[in-house]
Design an enzyme around this catalytic site. Structure first.
Site, PDB file in Angstrom:
ATOM      1  N   LYS A 173       1.801  -2.422 -10.957  1.00 29.07           N
ATOM      2  CA  LYS A 173       3.082  -1.982 -11.491  1.00 29.07           C
ATOM      3  C   LYS A 173       3.448  -0.659 -10.830  1.00 29.07           C
ATOM      4  O   LYS A 173       2.727   0.332 -10.946  1.00 29.07           O
ATOM      5  CB  LYS A 173       3.009  -1.809 -13.006  1.00 29.07           C
ATOM      6  N   LYS A 176       5.015  -5.985 -10.408  1.00 28.56           N
ATOM      7  CA  LYS A 176       6.275  -5.504 -10.975  1.00 28.56           C
ATOM      8  C   LYS A 176       6.693  -4.219 -10.262  1.00 28.56           C
ATOM      9  O   LYS A 176       5.863  -3.315 -10.112  1.00 28.56           O
ATOM     10  CB  LYS A 176       6.101  -5.248 -12.477  1.00 28.56           C
TER      11      LYS A 176
END
Length: 338
Positions: free
Chosen positions: A202, A262
Site C-alpha cells: 500500500k 493499492k
C-alpha cells in the site's frame, strides 16, 4: 521452449483475428467477469443514502441500504463486498476507540448483510483511520505512529469483526508484523476459517483523497507533534518496487491468504510482479481517485464511460490480478452481464 518464428506478410496478417466480434471473443487472452469484482462500499450510522460529492454515483449507505446492496450483489454475481465506515467526527478520538465498539456501524452492517445475503462474502477493513480524529492509521505518541500499540488495537478490532461474521479481514494500516499477530489471534479465538487479505503493498498515494471525504477522515496535520503531516512513515514510497516484494513475502509468511496492491492502475507493474513472483491470489484496489478521474472525464464527455470502466478493470486482469476491489462493481457487473 522458444516461440515459433513468425511468418512474413502477406502469409501472416494479424488483422484476420480482429475482423469480427465472434473471432475477437474467441481468441481473447483475458476475460473479465462479475466474479472478478469486489464491491467497495461506505456505510454510515444514519438512515438512507448520502451522496459523496467527489465520487459521483457513490453514496454512503445506511445499514439497511447496505443489506439491500448485498442482495443486489448476489443477483449481479458479485462475490464479495468490502465495507468501510463513515463515523461522525464528533464521536472520534485520538486512539480510535470506536473501532472496538461491538455495536458499531460496521458490526451491525456485517450482521445485516450476512442475514440478507449469506452467499456474498463480506470483507472488513482493519484500520483505525476512520475512527481517529487525526486521520492516521495508528496510535500517535510524541509525533510518532506506534507500531506495536497500534497492532494491539487492530487485533481487537479484527476479532470483533470476525465474531460478527466477516469472511475476510483486510488490515490496511501497514504496521510491521500485524498479519502474523492477527492470524495467531484468529486461530486462538476459533476463527480459523476467517481469511486475511493483506494490504501488502500500500503506497502513500495522492489518489486516496475522495475516499477520505467518503469516510469523513480527519485532515492530516502539517508535521506538528501529535499529528504527522502525511502517512509516509508507514505507507510505501511510490518510487519503490523491490520493497513491495519484501512486504508481500513477509505477509504471506505471516499467514495472509491473499494480498493486495493499492492503488491499482498507477501500480500495474507492481501487480504484475507480485502475481508472477508469488503465485498467490493477488488483488488490486481501484481506489477512489481512479474512480473520480474516470467519472470526471466521462461526465465532461471526454471519455466513453462504459468503455473506460471495462477497459480499466480489464487492465488489472491482464496484469495478473485475481480480482479487483472497485466502486464500479455494480455498474461493471451489469455491463458484463448485458
Amino acid at each position: 521452449m522458444s516461440p515459433a518464428p513468425l511468418a512474413a506478410y502477406p502469409a501472416l496478417r494479424l488483422r484476420r483475428l480482429r475482423q469480427a466480434d465472434w473471432v475477437r471473443r474467441l481468441v481473447r487472452e483475458t476475460v473479465l467477469t462479475p466474479s472478478d469484482l469486489i464491491w467497495s462500499m461506505v456505510v454510515h450510522e444514519g438512515e438512507g443514502e448520502i451522496p459523496v460529492s467527489s465520487m459521483p454515483g457513490v453514496s454512503r449507505l445506511s445499514v439497511k441500504k447496505a443489506a439491500e446492496a448485498a442482495v443486489e450483489a448476489r443477483k449481479l454475481g458479485i462475490p464479495a463486498i468490502a465495507i468501510f465506515p463513515h463515523i461522525d467526527g464528533a464521536r472520534k478520538d485520538a486512539t480510535g476507540s470506536l473501532a472496538l465498539d461491538p455495536n458499531g456501524v460496521i458490526i451491525r452492517a456485517v450482521k445485516a448483510m450476512k442475514d440478507a445475503a449469506p452467499e456474498v462474502g463480506i470483507m472488513c477493513d482493519v484500520a483505525l483511520d476512520p475512527f481517529t480524529d487525526h486521520g492516521h492509521d495508528g496510535v500517535i505518541e510524541n509525533g510518532r505512529i506506534l507500531n506495536d500499540a497500534t497492532i494491539e488495537k487492530l487485533v481487537a478490532q479484527g476479532l470483533i469483526q470476525a465474531e460478527a461474521g466477516a469472511d475476510i479481514l483486510a488490515p490496511s494500516d501497514m504496521m510491521d508484523g500485524r498479519v502474523g499477530v492477527l492470524r495467531q489471534a484468529l486461530e486462538g479465538a476459533g476463527h480459523q476459517d476467517v481469511m486475511i487479505m493483506s494490504y501488502a503493498a500500500k503506497y502513500a498515494s495522492a489518489f486516496y483523497g475522495p475516499y477520505r471525504e467518503a469516510i469523513g477522515s480527519g485532515k492530516l496535520g502539517t508535521g506538528s507533534v501529535g499529528n504527522p503531516g502525511d502517512k509516509k512513515t508507514y505507507q510505501m514510497d511510490h518510487a519503490n518496487t523491490e520493497e513491495a516484494l519484501r512486504e508481500v513475502a513477509l505477509d504471506i509468511a505471516e499467514g495472509a491468504d491473499m494480498v493486495m496492491v493499492k492503488p491499482g492502475m498507477p501500480y500495474l507493474d507492481i501487480v504484475q510482479r507480485v502475481a508472477e513472483t508469488f503465485r498467490v491470489p493477488t488483488f488490486a484496489f481501484q481506489v477512489s481517485g481512479e474512480y473520480a478521474m474516470i467519472k470526471a472525464a466521462t461526465g465532461n464527455g471526454w471519455l466513453d464511460e462504459e468503455r473506460a470502466i471495462l477497459e480499466s478493470l480489464g487492465a488489472f486482469k491482464r496484469a495478473g490480478a485475481a480480482g479487483i476491489i472497485t466502486y464500479f462493481a455494480p455498474v461493471a457487473a451489469r455491463l458484463l452481464g448485458a
